[in-house]
Motif scaffolding. Structure first.
Motif, PDB file in Angstrom:
ATOM      1  N   TYR A 101     -16.158  -5.800  -4.727  1.00  0.00           N
ATOM      2  CA  TYR A 101     -14.926  -6.220  -4.163  1.00  0.00           C
ATOM      3  C   TYR A 101     -14.970  -6.695  -2.739  1.00  0.00           C
ATOM      4  O   TYR A 101     -14.890  -7.814  -2.271  1.00  0.00           O
ATOM      5  CB  TYR A 101     -13.529  -5.471  -4.545  1.00  0.00           C
ATOM      6  CG  TYR A 101     -12.311  -5.883  -4.282  1.00  0.00           C
ATOM      7  CD1 TYR A 101     -11.975  -7.176  -4.723  1.00  0.00           C
ATOM      8  CD2 TYR A 101     -11.455  -5.177  -3.487  1.00  0.00           C
ATOM      9  CE1 TYR A 101     -10.581  -7.592  -4.521  1.00  0.00           C
ATOM     10  CE2 TYR A 101     -10.118  -5.793  -3.454  1.00  0.00           C
ATOM     11  CZ  TYR A 101      -9.770  -6.835  -3.815  1.00  0.00           C
ATOM     12  OH  TYR A 101      -8.492  -7.421  -3.654  1.00  0.00           O
ATOM     13  N   TYR A 102     -14.968  -5.619  -1.720  1.00  0.00           N
ATOM     14  CA  TYR A 102     -15.088  -5.879  -0.339  1.00  0.00           C
ATOM     15  C   TYR A 102     -15.986  -5.167   0.179  1.00  0.00           C
ATOM     16  O   TYR A 102     -16.433  -4.069  -0.175  1.00  0.00           O
ATOM     17  CB  TYR A 102     -13.598  -5.549   0.245  1.00  0.00           C
ATOM     18  CG  TYR A 102     -12.350  -6.152   0.189  1.00  0.00           C
ATOM     19  CD1 TYR A 102     -12.679  -7.700   0.287  1.00  0.00           C
ATOM     20  CD2 TYR A 102     -11.182  -5.825  -0.058  1.00  0.00           C
ATOM     21  CE1 TYR A 102     -11.468  -8.599   0.185  1.00  0.00           C
ATOM     22  CE2 TYR A 102     -10.111  -6.594  -0.375  1.00  0.00           C
ATOM     23  CZ  TYR A 102     -10.137  -7.794  -0.015  1.00  0.00           C
ATOM     24  OH  TYR A 102      -9.266  -8.722  -0.305  1.00  0.00           O
ATOM     25  N   LEU A 116       0.849  -1.272  -0.101  1.00  0.00           N
ATOM     26  CA  LEU A 116      -0.090  -0.132  -0.075  1.00  0.00           C
ATOM     27  C   LEU A 116       0.697   1.359   0.062  1.00  0.00           C
ATOM     28  O   LEU A 116       1.721   1.253   0.767  1.00  0.00           O
ATOM     29  CB  LEU A 116      -0.951  -0.333   1.357  1.00  0.00           C
ATOM     30  CG  LEU A 116      -1.685   1.116   1.626  1.00  0.00           C
ATOM     31  CD1 LEU A 116      -3.130   0.938   0.601  1.00  0.00           C
ATOM     32  CD2 LEU A 116      -2.196   1.188   3.258  1.00  0.00           C
ATOM     33  N   LEU A 134      -0.271  -0.789  -4.439  1.00  0.00           N
ATOM     34  CA  LEU A 134      -1.794  -0.124  -4.556  1.00  0.00           C
ATOM     35  C   LEU A 134      -1.520   1.351  -3.813  1.00  0.00           C
ATOM     36  O   LEU A 134      -1.293   1.544  -2.936  1.00  0.00           O
ATOM     37  CB  LEU A 134      -2.630  -0.948  -3.518  1.00  0.00           C
ATOM     38  CG  LEU A 134      -3.816  -0.426  -2.737  1.00  0.00           C
ATOM     39  CD1 LEU A 134      -4.638   0.017  -3.734  1.00  0.00           C
ATOM     40  CD2 LEU A 134      -4.442  -1.713  -2.077  1.00  0.00           C
ATOM     41  N   LYS A 171      -6.439  -8.244   6.136  1.00  0.00           N
ATOM     42  CA  LYS A 171      -8.033  -8.687   6.215  1.00  0.00           C
ATOM     43  C   LYS A 171      -8.230  -9.888   6.329  1.00  0.00           C
ATOM     44  O   LYS A 171      -7.752 -10.936   5.710  1.00  0.00           O
ATOM     45  CB  LYS A 171      -8.274  -7.963   4.619  1.00  0.00           C
ATOM     46  CG  LYS A 171      -8.181  -6.683   4.377  1.00  0.00           C
ATOM     47  CD  LYS A 171      -8.501  -6.370   3.000  1.00  0.00           C
ATOM     48  CE  LYS A 171      -8.063  -4.881   2.589  1.00  0.00           C
ATOM     49  NZ  LYS A 171      -6.704  -4.797   2.536  1.00  0.00           N
TER      50      LYS A 171
END
Ligand code: PLP
Length: 440
Positions: A297-298, A128, A177, A347
């Motif tokens: 997606y999430y 990230l 990302l 996650k």
């Protein structure tokens, strides 16, 4: 449907007396006129607070700043604003100042898993990379609330170069990302430079951008931006719609420009009490998303960040929502429900239970209707003992990129035939500490 309607024109006129119609759709105009204080919010929406409410709200804004684009404000239903999902996501609540014992400033420990400022390297093959700390709209439910509007966190060019350097010298990273803040707050030229630099790194296969612009400032998606992004494919974009009301003709246009540019689109929603904690609302949202070529997606469980307590639901609410979707609607419309592990574990997906029981020969499952069914396991499956000597294996894995230093970790290691480990033990296990003590 008009993109610039009379309601929006009224708002524009309150922000600038000689408003030209065209400027509403200019993203720089929107940013310049973002609403950043309670008084301006009252003026623009016509909503009036009491002096007492105003004082409390001012206190909240001092801790967690306010900023909303005129576009996003124009979506508020001012007649029923107290229950309006747009209002709740963009306007401060005095509940933000209530901090509970388990609340944390950095619940995901993003700062701890950070080898260089701005980069969080948590998973083996992806990072990230926060390239901006500002947003066009400050979501009240932001998990990085601690950094919002904080000048100390603005990543300068030197920091970005250091981040890129880290990615360059870390060959495991195949997925970068870009996040923030909102990366699309950067100018096209600057973002072009960042993407170009990352693209010179041979081991980076895909670049993802996380942005809420299609939701809160869809005019940011310009033809110039699209032309620039297309030069750096494969680019994937994840956006952040939380409620079907956010899908307007302007956001649809932005999404279709992105999809037409060949950018796969995903959506990450956050489960928010009072906004979308309802199976019918979520189902309507995912249906609208897939109609606009966005794959859900999430669905995130709300984090334990300070200032978010009033948005949190029990995990059971998320499971109930997923239960109402799996089987009931298109498989690709169902997001994965995840809890971002407090302390930085990443996650964790959570699902309703579908396996009811099993023996060595049979598995008993239930479907979405409650029908209980039996699956017969194969009689003739020859277990393959995997010693991870892939060059000697009968299965076809003759890819030049196969990593021969591959090592299983975690549960994968317990399942693996080639590893000797028989258990994973938490740190400071008293029973095992007694063993070492008695051996001494
Ligand atoms: C969410 C996240 C990612 C990306 O995870 P995916 O499951 O691949 O989408 C990467 N790094 C961090 C720190 C994250 O929080």
């Amino acid at each position: 449907m008009s993109i610039f309607n009379t309601h929006q024109q009224n708002i524009a006129e309150k922000l600038e007396t000689d408003v030209k119609k065209s400027k509403w759709k200019d993203w720089h105009w929107q940013l310049k006129h973002a609403i950043k204080d309670i008084a301006m919010f009252e003026k623009v929406t016509g909503i009036k607070f009491t002096q007492h409410q105003r004082n409390e709200l001012e206190d909240t804004v001092k801790k967690f700043p306010l900023s909303v684009t005129p576009y996003y404000i124009s979506l508020i239903d001012t007649n029923e604003y107290e229950m309006d999902p747009i209002f709740k996501q963009s306007f401060p609540s005095i509940n933000e100042l209530t901090v509970y014992e388990h609340d944390m400033t950095d619940p995901l420990a993003e700062d701890k898993d950070s080898p260089v400022p701005g980069v969080t390297h948590r998973y083996p093959d992806r990072v990230l990379f926060t390239v901006s700390n500002i947003c066009s709209m400050y979501c009240r439910h932001c998990t990085r609330k601690r950094k919002v509007g904080d000048v100390d966190y603005i990543p300068n060019k030197g920091m970005i170069k250091a981040g890129i350097q880290y990615i360059r010298k870390t060959p495991q990273i195949r997925d970068v990302l870009l996040s923030g803040g909102d990366p699309l707050m950067l100018s096209d030229d600057y973002l072009d430079w960042i993407l170009g630099e990352i693209r010179t790194i041979p081991h980076v296969e895909v670049i993802r951008i996380g942005t809420r612009m299609p939701v809160v400032l869809p005019y940011r998606i310009t033809t110039d931006l699209i032309e620039m992004l297309k030069k750096h494919h494969p680019i994937w974009i994840n956006t952040h719609f939380n409620h079907p009301r956010e899908i307007t003709s302007s956001s649809k246009e932005a999404l279709s420009m992105l999809a037409d540019a060949g950018i796969p689109l995903g959506n990450q929603s956050v489960l928010l009490a009072g906004v979308n904690d309802c199976p019918r609302i979520m189902k309507s949202l995912v249906h609208k998303l897939v109609q606009n070529r966005v794959r859900p997606y999430y669905l995130y469980q709300c984090d334990l960040s300070e200032g978010l307590s009033h948005f949190r639901t029990p995990i059971g609410k998320g499971i109930e929502i997923i239960e109402s979707m799996i089987g009931h609607t298109s498989g690709f419309a169902v997001p994965t429900y995840v809890i971002d592990a407090p302390g930085g574990g990443g996650k964790i997906p959570v699902m309703p239970y579908y396996i009811i029981s099993w023996s060595t020969n049979k598995v008993v499952l239930r479907n979405y209707e409650g029908v209980i069914t039996m699956y017969k396991e194969p009689d003739s499956y020859e277990p393959i003992f995997c010693d991870r000597k892939c060059d000697k294996c009968e299965l076809y894995l003759k890819l030049d990129s196969v990593d021969d230093e591959y090592r299983a970790t975690g549960i994968e290691e317990l399942l693996s035939d080639a590893d000797e480990r028989i258990s994973l033990v938490p740190e400071h296990n008293l029973r095992l500490e007694r063993r070492t003590n008695s051996e001494e």
